[in-house]
Enzyme design. Structure first.
Site, PDB file in Angstrom:
ATOM      1  N   ASN A  98       0.861  -1.182   0.000  1.00  0.00           N
ATOM      2  CA  ASN A  98       0.000   0.000   0.000  1.00  0.00           C
ATOM      3  C   ASN A  98       0.898   1.232   0.000  1.00  0.00           C
ATOM      4  OD1 ASN A  98      -1.816   2.055   0.534  1.00  0.00           O
ATOM      5  ND2 ASN A  98      -2.055   1.544   2.705  1.00  0.00           N
ATOM      6  N   TRP A  99       0.937   1.925  -1.143  1.00  0.00           N
ATOM      7  CA  TRP A  99       1.856   3.067  -1.250  1.00  0.00           C
ATOM      8  C   TRP A  99       1.334   4.318  -0.556  1.00  0.00           C
ATOM      9  CZ3 TRP A  99       3.936   3.222  -7.018  1.00  0.00           C
ATOM     10  CH2 TRP A  99       4.578   2.004  -7.294  1.00  0.00           C
ATOM     11  N   LYS A 100       0.078   4.299  -0.151  1.00  0.00           N
ATOM     12  CA  LYS A 100      -0.554   5.483   0.437  1.00  0.00           C
ATOM     13  C   LYS A 100      -0.366   6.668  -0.536  1.00  0.00           C
ATOM     14  CE  LYS A 100       0.689   3.567   4.867  1.00  0.00           C
ATOM     15  NZ  LYS A 100       0.384   3.623   6.267  1.00  0.00           N
ATOM     16  N   HIS A 112      -9.271   1.004   5.038  1.00  0.00           N
ATOM     17  CA  HIS A 112      -7.986   1.195   5.724  1.00  0.00           C
ATOM     18  C   HIS A 112      -8.185   2.131   6.912  1.00  0.00           C
ATOM     19  CE1 HIS A 112      -3.850   2.422   6.455  1.00  0.00           C
ATOM     20  NE2 HIS A 112      -3.490   1.327   5.815  1.00  0.00           N
ATOM     21  N   GLU A 149      -6.566   4.534   8.014  1.00  0.00           N
ATOM     22  CA  GLU A 149      -6.371   5.972   7.740  1.00  0.00           C
ATOM     23  C   GLU A 149      -7.621   6.568   7.106  1.00  0.00           C
ATOM     24  OE1 GLU A 149      -2.705   5.567   5.549  1.00  0.00           O
ATOM     25  OE2 GLU A 149      -1.726   4.921   7.398  1.00  0.00           O
ATOM     26  N   GLU A 180      -5.083  -5.259  10.652  1.00  0.00           N
ATOM     27  CA  GLU A 180      -4.081  -4.219  10.843  1.00  0.00           C
ATOM     28  C   GLU A 180      -4.344  -3.500  12.158  1.00  0.00           C
ATOM     29  OE1 GLU A 180      -2.215  -3.045   6.900  1.00  0.00           O
ATOM     30  OE2 GLU A 180      -3.877  -1.696   7.193  1.00  0.00           O
ATOM     31  N   GLY A 192       2.605   2.082  10.742  1.00  0.00           N
ATOM     32  CA  GLY A 192       3.525   3.201  10.591  1.00  0.00           C
ATOM     33  C   GLY A 192       4.219   3.599  11.883  1.00  0.00           C
ATOM     34  N   SER A 220       3.720  -2.316  10.269  1.00  0.00           N
ATOM     35  CA  SER A 220       5.174  -2.286  10.407  1.00  0.00           C
ATOM     36  C   SER A 220       5.848  -3.605   9.996  1.00  0.00           C
ATOM     37  CB  SER A 220       5.568  -1.898  11.839  1.00  0.00           C
ATOM     38  OG  SER A 220       5.065  -0.605  12.137  1.00  0.00           O
ATOM     39  N   GLY A 274       2.953  -1.218   4.226  1.00  0.00           N
ATOM     40  CA  GLY A 274       2.900   0.204   3.888  1.00  0.00           C
ATOM     41  C   GLY A 274       4.293   0.718   3.582  1.00  0.00           C
ATOM     42  N   GLY A 275       4.911   1.363   4.571  1.00  0.00           N
ATOM     43  CA  GLY A 275       6.207   2.028   4.383  1.00  0.00           C
ATOM     44  C   GLY A 275       7.246   1.178   3.665  1.00  0.00           C
TER      45      GLY A 275
HETATM   46  C1  PEP Z   1      -0.525   0.036   5.901  1.00  0.00           C
HETATM   47  O1  PEP Z   1      -0.504   1.145   5.409  1.00  0.00           O
HETATM   48  O2  PEP Z   1      -1.475  -0.727   5.627  1.00  0.00           O
HETATM   49  C2  PEP Z   1       0.551  -0.376   6.806  1.00  0.00           C
HETATM   50  C3  PEP Z   1       0.470  -1.544   7.397  1.00  0.00           C
HETATM   51  O3  PEP Z   1       1.587   0.508   6.981  1.00  0.00           O
HETATM   52  P1  PEP Z   1       3.047   0.200   7.612  1.00  0.00           P
HETATM   53  O4  PEP Z   1       3.529  -1.092   7.001  1.00  0.00           O
HETATM   54  O5  PEP Z   1       3.884   1.369   7.232  1.00  0.00           O
HETATM   55  O6  PEP Z   1       2.866   0.061   9.101  1.00  0.00           O
END
Ligand code: PEP
Length: 250
Positions: free
Chosen positions: A11-13, A96, A98, A168, A174, A214, A235-236
């Site tokens: 997930n590039w956000k 998600h 966010e 999640e 994050g 993470s 994500g990141g």
């Molecule tokens: C996400 O955006 O779904 C996520 C899990 O982010 P991260 O891996 O950065 O915690």
């Protein structure tokens, strides 16, 4: 792990221009051409079509980060399921944390989005998870229960692989804090049992439940060794081709 083929999803956000997205996939494809797991990347809307042109004959699938449930009409700023299909998407991330936190998504709107995605033939990656305070107050399972039941309300699964769940924990997204393996397996098993009630035994055994929060190259193998973890939503660490490829090769 039954017959659940792992899925590693990125997930590039709100990251990467079109040029940066193209550069990323050109780096990623040769690194993961040998992979036996399913792979998905979800760039921002603006990069979808350019990325789809490059990955169309590869083993990497395309996903979007959101959609709106109507087919078309006066909904300024929104994107329909058919638009995503025409841009080359196979998956769509829905609910998600966010989006729930910053854009007012609720279990009801998530339910409409999941229905619309499935009706169009997109595979929803349905995100659920508790906040830190909900976990501390011992509400983790009741929160997940409500999110699953409301999110999947009225939905009949026709095929086994048409739905993916992503657990999640909000406190792990994050933040660098990964849930402990014991916590992850406990929740995933709980979710699988819950899915038996909402969707039947056969579907529950076939639905892939991803962990997200993470995920990094150094914690992915321990997570993937858990019996009810069928992949990861990253994500990141999905923003760099080398790092994402290391996760894919757990
Ligand atoms: C996400 O955006 O779904 C996520 C899990 O982010 P991260 O891996 O950065 O915690």
């Amino acid at each position: 792990m039954e017959n659940r083929r792992p899925l590693i999803a990125g997930n590039w956000k709100m990251h990467k221009s079109i040029l940066e997205s193209v550069e990323f996939v050109n780096q990623l494809l040769p690194l993961v051409a040998d992979s036996l797991v399913d792979i998905m990347i979800a760039p921002p809307f603006t990069s979808l079509f350019a990325v789809s042109e490059i990955i169309k004959d590869s083993n990497v699938d395309l996903g979007a980060q959101n959609l709106f449930w109507e087919k078309n009409g006066a909904f300024t700023g929104e994107i329909s399921p058919l638009m995503l299909l025409s841009a080359g998407c196979r998956y769509v991330i829905i609910g998600h944390s966010e989006r729930r936190q910053y854009f007012g998504e609720t279990d009801e709107t998530v339910n409409k989005k999941i229905n619309a995605a499935m009706e169009a033939g997109l595979i929803p990656i349905f995100c659920i998870g508790e906040t830190e305070s909900q976990r501390e107050e011992g509400k983790t399972f009741s929160v997940l229960d409500k999110q699953i039941k409301m999110g999947l309300e009225g939905l009949t699964l026709k095929e086994d692989r048409m739905l993916v769940i992503a657990y999640e924990p909000v406190w792990a997204i994050g933040t660098g804090k990964t849930a402990l393996p014991g916590q992850v397996q406990e929740v995933h098993l709980y979710l699988r049992n819950l899915l038996e009630k909402t969707s039947g035994k056969r579907h529950a055994a076939a639905i892939r439940i991803l962990y997200g929060g993470s995920v990094k190259p150094d914690n992915i193998s321990e997570l993937m060794a858990l019996p009810d973890v069928d992949g990861a939503l990253v994500g990141g660490a999905s923003l760099n081709a080398d790092t994402f490829s290391k996760i894919i090769h757990f």
